[in-house]
Design an enzyme around this catalytic site. Sequence first.
Site, PDB file in Angstrom:
ATOM      1  N   CYS A 145       0.827  -1.213   0.000  1.00  0.00           N
ATOM      2  CA  CYS A 145       0.000   0.000   0.000  1.00  0.00           C
ATOM      3  C   CYS A 145       0.863   1.265   0.000  1.00  0.00           C
ATOM      4  CB  CYS A 145      -0.903  -0.049   1.233  1.00  0.00           C
ATOM      5  SG  CYS A 145      -1.740   1.471   1.655  1.00  0.00           S
ATOM      6  N   CYS A 189       0.041   3.915   2.649  1.00  0.00           N
ATOM      7  CA  CYS A 189       0.434   3.472   3.994  1.00  0.00           C
ATOM      8  C   CYS A 189       1.870   3.890   4.291  1.00  0.00           C
ATOM      9  CB  CYS A 189       0.316   1.954   4.116  1.00  0.00           C
ATOM     10  SG  CYS A 189      -1.358   1.316   3.917  1.00  0.00           S
TER      11      CYS A 189
END
Length: 106
Positions: free
Chosen positions: A30, A33
């Site tokens: 991700c 993230c």
Amino acid sequence: MTTEVTDETFAHEVLASDVPVLVDFWAEWCPPCHRIAPMLDELAAEFEGRARVVKLNADDNPLTARAYGVLSMPTLTVFRGGEVVSQHVGARPKAKLREQIDSALR
């Protein structure tokens, strides 16, 4: 610095905490993230002693992620007294993350 939690440590580290806890449900794949990780480390230091910031890798700990309906990463969830008090999906500016933690301190 943020702390890593797992399916095995979640209840003790988050649900039983005597201070509010922001949980960053994240995944290695991700990009957002990884972008917010430094901000979360800064907030962990800023709120030390008043609130905690922890990370849970949703791919490695599917039981907890599933239990809280995490379908997208990052999902940022604040727990207070073992209960969810706020949850937001997606990367957010540091000021919004701070507000999310601040609201749990009131």
